[in-house]
Design an enzyme around this catalytic site. Structure first.
Site, mmCIF file in Angstrom:
data_model
loop_
_atom_site.group_PDB
_atom_site.id
_atom_site.type_symbol
_atom_site.label_atom_id
_atom_site.label_comp_id
_atom_site.label_asym_id
_atom_site.label_seq_id
_atom_site.Cartn_x
_atom_site.Cartn_y
_atom_site.Cartn_z
ATOM 1 C CD GLU A 165 -110.360 47.376 22.983
ATOM 2 O OE1 GLU A 165 -111.478 47.298 22.424
ATOM 3 O OE2 GLU A 165 -109.621 48.350 22.930
ATOM 4 C CD GLU A 214 -117.072 49.051 16.382
ATOM 5 O OE1 GLU A 214 -116.491 48.177 15.711
ATOM 6 O OE2 GLU A 214 -116.668 49.436 17.488
#
Ligand code: NAI
Ligand code: MG
Length: 491
Positions: free
Chosen positions: A269, A400
């Site tokens: 993840e 990000e």
């Protein structure tokens, strides 16, 4: 006349409203000076140690272990023994009892855990109290319910536990990520070696106390603290049957390379760069709240954060005006103050990364807006930030940031929104704001994202699977889907 026209430049709330401090008491947390590694139900003295701090004040909180490869080996051996000596053959209904106990103890000790989470990680107490803790308990309750129903969850497939699960978690939701990992693993009959992130080990260490209270058999859950070296030792250990990792895409890729061909099960993840897409027919004030929650919740340290706002051109100006005014009312400061909306950045390293990316946004030509706010002198802080005039090619639209920084882009048609939203190596989540139900369904089909929120954002529930596409990773956590990575279906 729109509301914006009526109120002109005036803020919707008087600018000089100040709140009296409302600090949550720290007394409920009893910190030890020093913590060992939790292996085989006992505290083991680590070969090396380091200090963990509060990112809001840089205060030293405790000395914790930096587990070596030998320490990890001890933990895996303990987990293997516990697996073989009864845990894996225990009836599901018996395993469920332990999970229910853990869930209830977490609820009983919620305040203690919430304060410790905010202290060690910097997140506002209102979030650790109202989000992290209730959700962590809910995950244990939810998977407790599955423990004796695996045969029904996977009819005719003979589900069996995988064995020893190595679990590596990040620092943005330390206890919640622990719950996401440990609850399904135990429900399926596995044993666990979990490594918390190096900056936020304390709630995982306090959780060991919960395991003792719940009388979980020794060795079923082992907690080894330390940095990436400890994580790497766990990944490489031959006795581990499954790795579950949440963290950066960079480390995720390295783990995948390392495990290729090993036969170990793997779920990843990883990061995200979610699009939060606002159409001109939506409830605008509600969308503003969703945008704020999407990117400033947990200082933006959220893999599914709505970090790219796509505003339909026809409402771009009122939307950005409302958003900037809303930002002025966000209170940045002491994580333990109950009025705080935005707490401390988790670490000096993360602050540096945010600063570097924000600098690149300025240099590439975006316009920056930060509301006036006074940041504390000690600790790691970053003001809520909005970038407008952002091109898709800018680093702040591609990478990000993992901080309280929003990049605003625009679109005209639904097709253009989809194309721009999907123009990212990631695919974890997305948000759609519109009154039109058919458009929500169409968008949800087109968006390459594991989770799509409609007229809300950052909503979590243990019954709902969570996970990514593309470089956001693979495998799902939560829901029925979240059981699968912890089971094997061969004879
Ligand atoms: P990281 O990926 O290095 O750390 C996450 C976890 O992996 C920690 O427990 C760490 O100790 C462990 N780890 C580090 N190197 C490892 C290795 N070689 N083998 C096994 N385990 C290892 O993330 P970091 O450095 O804390 O943050 C860097 C960036 O990653 C952030 O700025 C953010 O963009 C992203 N990130 C994403 C998260 C998410 O929830 N998807 C969580 C944390 C970070
Ligand atoms: Mg790292």
């Amino acid at each position: 006349m729109t509301e914006i026209d009526r109120t002109g430049d005036r803020a919707p709330v008087p600018a000089d409203w100040t709140y009296a401090p409302a600090p949550e008491s720290r007394d409920v947390v009893k910190l030890r000076e020093r913590y060992g590694l939790f292996v085989g139900g006992r505290w083991i003295e680590p070969s090396e140690t380091y200090e963990t701090i509060s990112p809001a004040t840089e205060e030293r909180l405790a000395v914790v272990g930096q587990a070596s490869a030998a320490d990890v080996d001890g933990a895996v051996t303990a987990a293997r023994e516990a697996f073989a000596n009864g845990w894996s053959s225990l009836p599901g209904s018996e395993r469920a009892k332990y999970l229910f106990r853990i869930a209830r103890i977490l609820q009983e000790r919620a305040r203690e855990f919430a304060v410790l989470e905010s202290l060690n990680g910097g997140k506002p107490i209102k979030e650790s109290r109202d989000v992290d803790l209730p959700l962590a308990a809910a995950h244990f309750f939810y998977y407790a319910g599955w423990a004796d129903k695996l045969e029904y969850a996977f009819p005719n497939r003979r589900p069996k536990p995988v064995g020893v699960a190595g679990q590596i978690i990040p620092w943005n939701f330390p206890l919640l990520m622990l719950a996401w990992k440990i609850a399904p693993a135990l429900a399926c009959g596995n044993t666990v070696v979990l490594k918390p992130a190096e900056t936020t080990p304390l709630t995982a260490l306090l959780f060991c106390d919960v395991l003792r209270q719940a009388e979980l058999p020794a060795g079923v859950v082992n907690i080894v603290t330390g940095d990436g070296r400890t994580g790497a030792a766990l990944v490489e250990h031959e006795g581990v049957d499954k790795i579950a990792f949440t963290g950066s895409t960079e480390v995720g890729k390295a783990i995948q390379r390392r495990l290729a061909g090993s036969g170990k099960k793997l779920t990843l993840e990883l990061g995200g760069k979610a699009a939060n897409i606002v159409f001109d027919d939506c409830a605008l004030d509600q969308a503003v709240e969703g945008i704020v929650n999407g990117i400033y919740f947990n200082q933006g340290h959220v893999c599914c954060a709505g970090s790219r706002l796509f505003a339909q051109e026809s409402i771009y100006e009122p939307l950005v005006d409302k958003l900037k005014r809303r930002l002025e009312t966000l209170r940045v400061g002491d994580p333990l103050d109950k009025n705080t909306d935005v707490g401390a950045i988790n670490s000096a390293m993360q602050l540096e990364k945010i600063q570097e990316l924000v600098e690149s946004g300025r240099a590439e030509g975006a316009d920056i807006y930060q509301p006036p706010c006074r940041l504390p002198e000690k600790g790691y802080w970053f003001a809520p930030t909005v970038f407008t005039n952002v091109a898709q090619s800018y680093r702040i639209a591609q990478e990000e940031i993992f901080g309280p920084v929003l990049s605003v882009l625009t679109f005209r048609t639904p097709d253009e929104a989809v194309e721009k939203a999907n123009n990212t190596p990631y695919g974890l989540s997305a948000g759609v704001w519109t009154e039109k139900g058919s458009r929500i369904l169409w968008m949800a089909q087109q968006l390459r994202a594991g989770v799509v929120w409609a007229n809300t954002y950052n909503r979590f529930d243990p019954t709902s699977p969570f996970g990514g596409y593309k470089e956001s990773g693979f495998g799902r956590e939560g829901g029925l889907h979240g059981l699968e990575p912890y089971l094997r279906f061969d004879e």
